[in-house]
Design a protein around this motif. Structure first.
Motif, PDB file in Angstrom:
ATOM      1  N   LYS A  12       0.806  -1.219   0.000  1.00 40.30           N
ATOM      2  CA  LYS A  12       0.000   0.000   0.000  1.00 40.30           C
ATOM      3  C   LYS A  12       0.843   1.274   0.000  1.00 40.30           C
ATOM      4  CE  LYS A  12      -4.308  -1.254  -0.008  1.00 40.30           C
ATOM      5  NZ  LYS A  12      -5.238  -0.664  -0.977  1.00 40.30           N
ATOM      6  N   ASP A  14       2.795   2.879  -2.221  1.00 39.98           N
ATOM      7  CA  ASP A  14       2.644   3.815  -3.346  1.00 39.98           C
ATOM      8  C   ASP A  14       1.316   4.569  -3.272  1.00 39.98           C
ATOM      9  OD1 ASP A  14       5.127   3.216  -4.396  1.00 39.98           O
ATOM     10  OD2 ASP A  14       4.353   1.650  -5.721  1.00 39.98           O
ATOM     11  N   ASP A  15       0.244   3.870  -2.901  1.00 42.01           N
ATOM     12  CA  ASP A  15      -1.068   4.516  -2.769  1.00 42.01           C
ATOM     13  C   ASP A  15      -1.037   5.592  -1.692  1.00 42.01           C
ATOM     14  OD1 ASP A  15      -2.012   2.792  -4.709  1.00 42.01           O
ATOM     15  OD2 ASP A  15      -2.908   1.392  -3.269  1.00 42.01           O
ATOM     16  N   VAL A  16      -0.422   5.278  -0.550  1.00 37.33           N
ATOM     17  CA  VAL A  16      -0.351   6.237   0.558  1.00 37.33           C
ATOM     18  C   VAL A  16       0.517   7.429   0.162  1.00 37.33           C
ATOM     19  CG1 VAL A  16       0.434   6.586   2.938  1.00 37.33           C
ATOM     20  CG2 VAL A  16      -0.814   4.506   2.325  1.00 37.33           C
ATOM     21  N   ARG A  17       1.663   7.176  -0.454  1.00 32.56           N
ATOM     22  CA  ARG A  17       2.555   8.265  -0.876  1.00 32.56           C
ATOM     23  C   ARG A  17       1.844   9.198  -1.858  1.00 32.56           C
ATOM     24  NH1 ARG A  17       7.424   6.092  -3.635  1.00 32.56           N
ATOM     25  NH2 ARG A  17       5.927   5.888  -5.303  1.00 32.56           N
ATOM     26  N   ASP A  18       1.109   8.639  -2.809  1.00 30.98           N
ATOM     27  CA  ASP A  18       0.377   9.458  -3.774  1.00 30.98           C
ATOM     28  C   ASP A  18      -0.710  10.281  -3.091  1.00 30.98           C
ATOM     29  OD1 ASP A  18       1.972   8.375  -5.746  1.00 30.98           O
ATOM     30  OD2 ASP A  18       0.449   6.947  -6.456  1.00 30.98           O
ATOM     31  N   ALA A  19      -1.446   9.671  -2.163  1.00 31.18           N
ATOM     32  CA  ALA A  19      -2.517  10.375  -1.449  1.00 31.18           C
ATOM     33  C   ALA A  19      -1.952  11.523  -0.618  1.00 31.18           C
ATOM     34  CB  ALA A  19      -3.286   9.400  -0.565  1.00 31.18           C
ATOM     35  N   GLU A  22      -0.910  14.450  -2.860  1.00 28.53           N
ATOM     36  CA  GLU A  22      -2.048  15.224  -3.349  1.00 28.53           C
ATOM     37  C   GLU A  22      -2.507  16.283  -2.360  1.00 28.53           C
ATOM     38  OE1 GLU A  22      -5.183  12.599  -4.571  1.00 28.53           O
ATOM     39  OE2 GLU A  22      -3.918  11.628  -6.074  1.00 28.53           O
ATOM     40  N   GLU A  79      -7.732   6.093   4.100  1.00 24.85           N
ATOM     41  CA  GLU A  79      -8.424   5.714   2.861  1.00 24.85           C
ATOM     42  C   GLU A  79      -7.514   4.958   1.903  1.00 24.85           C
ATOM     43  OE1 GLU A  79     -10.297   9.112   1.119  1.00 24.85           O
ATOM     44  OE2 GLU A  79     -11.660   9.378   2.822  1.00 24.85           O
ATOM     45  N   SER A  80      -6.281   5.414   1.769  1.00 26.65           N
ATOM     46  CA  SER A  80      -5.398   4.795   0.782  1.00 26.65           C
ATOM     47  C   SER A  80      -4.764   3.496   1.269  1.00 26.65           C
ATOM     48  CB  SER A  80      -4.308   5.782   0.355  1.00 26.65           C
ATOM     49  OG  SER A  80      -3.562   6.205   1.469  1.00 26.65           O
ATOM     50  N   SER A  83      -7.570  -2.007   2.880  1.00 24.78           N
ATOM     51  CA  SER A  83      -7.877  -3.079   1.933  1.00 24.78           C
ATOM     52  C   SER A  83      -9.159  -3.791   2.364  1.00 24.78           C
ATOM     53  CB  SER A  83      -6.722  -4.082   1.866  1.00 24.78           C
ATOM     54  OG  SER A  83      -6.623  -4.803   3.078  1.00 24.78           O
TER      55      SER A  83
END
Length: 112
Positions: A12, A14-19, A22, A79-80, A83
């Motif tokens: 998870k 990459d998802d957390v880093r992107d969130a 943002e 949220e990011s 799962s």
């Protein structure tokens, strides 16, 4: 200022880093850790021998932020990283007394 510490599943990240990117979070520290909670590990079979894996691989994220960003950061991580399965992790929020940027000598929110 606050320190947000989150324990998440490794896939998870990459998802957390992107969130977090943002919402304007510019930096974080990531450490590979091992642990267990309610998951309690699992058994695996290796070359015909069964063994118990007590500590599961996780990632520990640490993010130092200004007080006004706390809720947005918690929401973005929750949220990011979710799962919907056991072992998604935890988020901890602690106070930071002092922050100092070594290179410039800046302190407080300016050092973040």
């Amino acid at each position: 200022m606050k320190m947000i510490t989150a324990i998440i599943k490794p896939f998870k990240l990459d998802d957390v880093r992107d969130a977090l990117g943002e919402i304007g979070v510019q930096g974080m520290t990531v450490t590979e850790v091992r642990g267990f909670g309610r998951q309690k590990g699992h058994t695996e079979l290796y070359r015909g021998a069964e063994y118990v894996v007590d500590f599961l691989p996780k990632l520990k994220l640490e993010v130092a932020i200004a007080d006004e960003q706390v809720e947005a950061v918690i929401e973005a991580i929750a949220e990011s990283a979710a799962s919907g399965r056991i072992g998604d992790g935890k988020i901890f929020v602690t106070d930071l007394e002092r922050v100092l940027r070594i290179r410039t000598g800046e302190e407080g929110d300016q050092a973040l």
